[in-house]
Design an enzyme around this catalytic site. Structure first.
Site, mmCIF file in Angstrom:
data_model
loop_
_atom_site.group_PDB
_atom_site.id
_atom_site.type_symbol
_atom_site.label_atom_id
_atom_site.label_comp_id
_atom_site.label_asym_id
_atom_site.label_seq_id
_atom_site.Cartn_x
_atom_site.Cartn_y
_atom_site.Cartn_z
ATOM 1 N N CYS A 42 9.595 -9.023 -6.372
ATOM 2 C CA CYS A 42 8.256 -9.449 -6.572
ATOM 3 C C CYS A 42 8.054 -9.775 -7.947
ATOM 4 C CB CYS A 42 7.356 -8.856 -5.933
ATOM 5 S SG CYS A 42 5.540 -9.603 -6.216
ATOM 6 N N ASP B 294 0.596 -2.246 -6.069
ATOM 7 C CA ASP B 294 -0.996 -2.619 -5.833
ATOM 8 C C ASP B 294 -2.107 -1.642 -5.780
ATOM 9 O OD1 ASP B 294 0.799 -5.203 -5.153
ATOM 10 O OD2 ASP B 294 -1.185 -5.982 -5.771
#
Ligand code: RUB
Length: 334
Positions: A134, A203
């Protein structure tokens, strides 16, 4: 009196987070803080109760943008907690509290990413081959810092389907001068044999040290474990979730199937279900260390960070839970 409308600039920030124009847990958090700051600046009125009600509405709009990154909620509570606890009794002063707290959070967040780079770079050795998944500013801060220190390192960046955030990673690293190889996500198990270290962002970090990050992260971790490759997570402390201490589960965002296949495909094959979960959970056993701005910790020490940084929030949750039990008991006795 008529309710003060939420400013267009704040609605735009919320929309940009939803549509992922603003993305990545750190950026989302800073954008939310900026949203609160703008909202405070734009408030017109003199009544404290109206200001508080309006700020709560703004906070709700920002909170509803994306569900998984706890950094968003922590940034909002950082500002809102200071506003609510402030002794100030007039709107102008309360506005200043919100503006100052939001600025403080943004500054802290940017600095934290830099410090993570400094700390994490010490774990990178000359000649290392690193794989990242990512696009994480915290993970890239480490890689770029190690490179700036003169370490000769190479990076594999996964494409990261369906939104291809890996392309941003590849471009950023190539621009900084690093040798970077972009690979399809499905090539991870083949390539991992050539890799020395995996570094990813987060996250959310749960109380048990599990890390919630971009979908596919747990597969990278699985491949790394099998191949005996170190797996590092780079995460600022505002990515640790106090609600998980009292048993809350982290919501995994499920996004539009159109990010996976075009609309025409969905229309043509109506009997095919397409799913698009955006995050997954990597259990603590698969993580060697979490690199925070407060130092490097094993994932099992996540609870210590939470107690230190979010003791107040946890105490508040427990108080609410106790009150709920008491009112249930009272209802039973009545
Ligand atoms: C981004 C993602 C990142 C983390 C950490 O997901 O999973 O790895 O948010 O990023 P999305 P950072 O693209 O769906 O927002 O270190 O920049 O906060």
């Amino acid at each position: 009196m008529e309710e003060m409308r939420i400013p267009i600039e704040v609605m735009e920030i919320a929309e940009d987070i939803k549509s992922m124009k603003i993305r990545g847990a750190g950026r989302i958090a800073r954008a939310a803080a900026r949203g609160l700051l703008i909202a405070a600046q734009k408030f017109e009125g003199v009544k404290v109760e109206n200001f508080l009600e309006y700020m709560n509405r703004v906070a709700d709009v920002l909170k509803k943008t994306r569900p998984t990154a706890v950094s968003l909620f922590n940034a909002i509570s950082y500002v809102m907690f200071r506003m609510v606890k402030a002794p100030e009794t007039d709107v102008e002063r309360l506005k200043k509290v919100v503006i100052k707290s939001a600025e403080e959070f943004i500054e802290y967040s940017l600095r934290a990413v830099e410090i993570i780079g400094e700390i994490g770079a010490k774990r990178i050795s000359e000649g290392d081959v690193i794989l990242t998944h990512c696009n994480s500013s915290a993970a890239l801060s480490i890689i770029k810092k190690a490179y700036e220190q003169g370490k000769n390192i190479k990076v594999y960046a996964t494409e990261t389907r369906p939104k291809f955030q890996g392309h941003i990673t590849a471009r950023t690293l190539a621009k900084a001068g690093l040798e970077v190889t972009l690979i399809p996500d499905a090539a991870i198990r083949l390539i991992i044999r050539r890799v020395d270290k995996v570094i990813v962002g987060a996250d959310t970090v749960a109380a048990n040290g599990a890390v919630i990050n971009k979908i596919g992260t747990s597969l990278v971790a699985l491949a790394a474990k099998e191949a005996n490759v170190n797996f590092y997570v780079a995460a600022e402390t505002y990515k640790f979730s106090p609600a998980t201490v009292i048993g809350e589960l982290v919501t995994i965002e499920e996004r539009d199937p159109e990010e996976v296949v075009p609309k025409s495909y969905l229309a043509k094959y109506q009997n095919i279900i397409v799913r698009n979960p955006a995050f997954d959970v990597t259990p603590p056993e698969y993580i060697d260390v979490i690199i925070t701005e407060k130092g490097i910790i094993p994932p099992q020490a996540a609870i210590l960070i939470l107690e230190e940084e979010y003791g107040w929030a946890i105490a508040d949750y427990i108080l609410q839970a106790t009150r709920a039990i008491e009112s249930d008991e009272e209802a039973l006795l009545a």
